[in-house]
Structure formats: C-alpha cells, structure tokens
Write an enzyme that holds these catalytic residues in place. Sequence first.
Site, PDB file in Angstrom:
ATOM      1  N   PHE A 138      94.066  29.776  84.861  1.00 51.20           N
ATOM      2  CA  PHE A 138      94.165  30.893  85.808  1.00 51.20           C
ATOM      3  C   PHE A 138      93.968  32.194  85.046  1.00 51.20           C
ATOM      4  O   PHE A 138      94.655  32.460  84.057  1.00 51.20           O
ATOM      5  CB  PHE A 138      95.519  30.921  86.523  1.00 51.20           C
ATOM      6  CG  PHE A 138      95.556  31.965  87.607  1.00 51.20           C
ATOM      7  CD1 PHE A 138      95.062  31.693  88.873  1.00 51.20           C
ATOM      8  CD2 PHE A 138      96.045  33.236  87.355  1.00 51.20           C
ATOM      9  CE1 PHE A 138      95.057  32.667  89.873  1.00 51.20           C
ATOM     10  CE2 PHE A 138      96.044  34.222  88.348  1.00 51.20           C
ATOM     11  CZ  PHE A 138      95.552  33.926  89.607  1.00 51.20           C
ATOM     12  N   ASP A 223      94.149  34.534  76.669  1.00 50.82           N
ATOM     13  CA  ASP A 223      94.720  35.228  77.816  1.00 50.82           C
ATOM     14  C   ASP A 223      96.237  35.044  77.755  1.00 50.82           C
ATOM     15  O   ASP A 223      96.771  34.005  78.137  1.00 50.82           O
ATOM     16  CB  ASP A 223      94.130  34.653  79.107  1.00 50.82           C
ATOM     17  CG  ASP A 223      94.650  35.379  80.346  1.00 50.82           C
ATOM     18  OD1 ASP A 223      95.603  36.180  80.201  1.00 50.82           O
ATOM     19  OD2 ASP A 223      94.117  35.135  81.444  1.00 50.82           O
ATOM     20  N   LYS A 252     101.538  41.826  82.841  1.00 48.37           N
ATOM     21  CA  LYS A 252     102.850  41.359  83.331  1.00 48.37           C
ATOM     22  C   LYS A 252     104.040  42.060  82.673  1.00 48.37           C
ATOM     23  O   LYS A 252     104.391  43.160  83.056  1.00 48.37           O
ATOM     24  CB  LYS A 252     102.937  39.840  83.192  1.00 48.37           C
ATOM     25  CG  LYS A 252     102.024  39.129  84.202  1.00 48.37           C
ATOM     26  CD  LYS A 252     102.462  37.732  84.458  1.00 48.37           C
ATOM     27  CE  LYS A 252     101.549  36.971  85.381  1.00 48.37           C
ATOM     28  NZ  LYS A 252     101.899  37.096  86.787  1.00 48.37           N
TER      29      LYS A 252
HETATM   30  C1  LIG Z   1      97.103  33.945  82.423  1.00 47.90           C
HETATM   31  C2  LIG Z   1      96.882  34.958  83.496  1.00 47.90           C
HETATM   32  N1  LIG Z   1      95.804  35.762  83.430  1.00 47.90           N
HETATM   33  C3  LIG Z   1      95.567  36.697  84.357  1.00 47.90           C
HETATM   34  C4  LIG Z   1      96.406  36.856  85.440  1.00 47.90           C
HETATM   35  C5  LIG Z   1      96.113  37.909  86.480  1.00 47.90           C
HETATM   36  O1  LIG Z   1      97.040  38.945  86.371  1.00 47.90           O
HETATM   37  P1  LIG Z   1      97.188  40.011  87.557  1.00 47.90           P
HETATM   38  O2  LIG Z   1      97.809  39.308  88.711  1.00 47.90           O
HETATM   39  O3  LIG Z   1      98.080  41.073  86.954  1.00 47.90           O
HETATM   40  O4  LIG Z   1      95.824  40.529  87.853  1.00 47.90           O
HETATM   41  C6  LIG Z   1      97.533  36.036  85.553  1.00 47.90           C
HETATM   42  C7  LIG Z   1      98.447  36.173  86.715  1.00 47.90           C
HETATM   43  O5  LIG Z   1      99.245  35.336  87.014  1.00 47.90           O
HETATM   44  C8  LIG Z   1      97.786  35.064  84.565  1.00 47.90           C
HETATM   45  O6  LIG Z   1      98.834  34.244  84.635  1.00 47.90           O
END
Ligand SMILES: Cc1ncc(COP(=O)(O)O)c(C=O)c1O
Length: 399
Positions: A138, A223, A252
């Site tokens: 994700f 990520d 986050k």
């Molecule tokens: C690993 C990862 N990358 C990217 C995102 C996307 O973040 P945002 O919701 O702040 O755009 C998330 C959100 O859960 C995530 O868990």
Amino acid sequence: MEVKKLLDESSLYIMNTYKRFPIVLRKGRGMKVWGADGKEYLDFVGGIAVNILGHCHPRVVVAIQKQAQRLLHVSNFYHIGPQIRLAKLFVQHTFADKVFFCNSGAEAVEAAIKLARKYAKANIGPECFEIITAENSFHGRTLAALTATGQKKFQKGFEPLVPGFKHVLFNDADALRRTITKETCAIMLEPIQAEGGVIVPHKHYLAEVRKICDEHNLLLILDEVQTGMGRTGKFFAHEHFGITPDIMTVAKGLGGGVPIGAMLATDKVASAFHPGDHASTFGGNPLVCAAAVATIETLLEDGFVLDQCNRMSEYFVEKLGNLREKFPPLIADIRGLGLLLGVELTRECAAIVKECLEMGMLINCTAEKVLRFIPPLIIQKKDIDQLMDVLDNVFGKLM
Ligand SMILES: Cc1ncc(COP(=O)(O)O)c(C=O)c1O
C-alpha cells in the site's frame, strides 16, 4: 440529539469516501479520546499510526501555539526556519543528506517516484523509468501511488493507471531478480506491509533487496510512511534489517497529529532535482514543521519513547499470546514489530471492531481478518490490560 444532527449533516455534506463508525470524536489526551456525547474511548488506532506521542502531547501543542502566534505560512520562495531545523534533525538521525517536504504519505511517495525517474534518466539510462513494487503493498491513493500499490481492489474503476509499475511477490528476492529489465530504475517496498495485514518479511529479505539494487544499479525506495517515526521500536524500521535505502518516504507520525510528509534521499540521488522539478505550496510550512520538530525531539530525547514502545510491544505480544491460548481456533497468527502489531483471525474481524467500539476501545481491522494495533507509543501496561479484558469478553461471546 447533538450527535445525531452531526451524523446527519456529515452524510449530507461530506463526500461518501469513508466507511465511518457512528460516533463523533471531540477531545483527546494521551491514549484517550472522548466522543461528542461524552463517552470515553481508549485509542489503539491512534489516527492510523499518526498520534505517536498520544493525543495533544503538551510539547507539540505548545510548539504549535508558539508558531501560530509568530508565522503560520509563507511560500517556499523564501527560507523557513522550522523547515531547516526539521531537515537538519532528519539528516542528523538518518541515512539521508537532503529532505523534501510535502503534506501526506501519498505525496511523499509521488515525490519519491519523480526523484527516482529523474535520477535514473540521467544516471542509469535514458530508457529507465520502471519501478518494481510488491504485491499486497500500500503506497497511497493519488494516481501514481495507487498504481504502485499492489492491491487491485484499490485500483478498480480508476484505470487507466500510470505506466511503469510492476508488482512481485513480497518477501521473495528471486521474484524481484526475475522481474528486473533494462527499463527498471528502482524497487520500492514497505519494510513491513502494514495495510496489507502486518506482513513482516524474513530477516534477510531487505538486505537481499539492497544487494540486488546495488548489483543492478537500481535505487532502493523504502516507504516508511507507516513503519517510521518509532512505530517499530527504532526511529525507522529499516534499522532493524541493517540496511539503508537511497530514498525514503515519511508521513503519519511525523507531525504528531498535523499533516506533513517528507521524502528523504542521499546527496547523490537528491542532486537529480533542480529548482522547478518538484514543489508544494504548503510543503514544509512553518506551522507543521514546528510541530514535527517538537515531535521528533520528544521521540528521540533520551530514547525514552522508543524504550517504552519496545517494552510495551513485548508486554502486548505476551498478553495476545495468552488470548491465543484461551481461544485456540480464533487466532491464527500474532505478528509485527514494536507497536505495529497484527492478530490474524480465522474469521472476518469487522463485528469484533464494532463490539470493541461499543465497549470503549478503538481498534482497527485491515486485510479483512487482521486486527491491527497501532496505538500511541506512550501506551502503558494498564491500557493494554484494559484492551485484553475487552477482547477476552468479545472473543468469549463469539466462541
Ligand atoms: C506505507 C504507506 N504509504 C503511503 C500511505 C499513504 O499515506 P497518506 O494516507 O498520508 O496519503 C500509507 C497510508 O496508510 C501507507 O501506509
């Protein structure tokens, strides 16, 4: 009555993109939040891994108050003090030499994708643009991040997606090797697949991926939007695996509750970006950076919060283990690192989450059958004990 009116107006005025529980949260302190009707909840969701220091941590609140009185926003046409302080903290405490600021995880991922492509065209080969990511991953909801995400259910209906992404089985280095072509420029992975069900790779996987990247002259993008900021018991999760990436995404927990994201890179890779290549109006604005500086300083000071995270993780896993013994067919697996914990059930968990909510516990379900616990890192044993009493009760009703 007031809550009912708010719920009615919520569905009347807000676009229908979230499946929400019928409560309105109005106030939070530490591990606790209170609904508009006064009901108290213990929060094991923490704004989906955002509130690392708990709700309204006094240092973060004071930093925001002070900054709000001084300067809320100016353009990135000018230098911004709190942004410089925040970038310096990242450079002092991570592999990175340079930082780009944005407003969310998806934006950090977009920035990482753009930097990888820009770097690759100039330094790997003009035909290089493809990024390999993992199945079940994700990476966010904007179009390129959504394409990078290895889950069809999020992509359905938004085709055509962005060209240049391939997905391989997570935790399988050979599958990665086989997928590399002369057009590949980077591999992008979450160190632990969080949304995908808290999937922890075997302990040599990331080191193997790093080696593959080095052998093929590819960039490694990690990520760490969900796994970063102390969530797994270290500042960033890749520290558990003895490697560093070339590019990393963060969001986050970074702002202690305010929206901010960041994309970090080594000097070598960052040097591919020049003025005009990427930008964000709000990216790294004074207010959110002041909050993030206070958050990182509190997180790293004396190692207290990280120690607490590790101690509570051990306690949490032990208590979950007791539940597993008590309800043997229900719990299939307990996994995770630090305070990113997943309990895989042998049944869907939506009804359990609902029941827990009624009993004053905010918990989360991901990948249909996995209870995911991502509480503030300042959690205490008594909070975990309270959750265990509720889970014991709810599981007991199911059996
Ligand atoms: C690993 C990862 N990358 C990217 C995102 C996307 O973040 P945002 O919701 O702040 O755009 C998330 C959100 O859960 C995530 O868990």
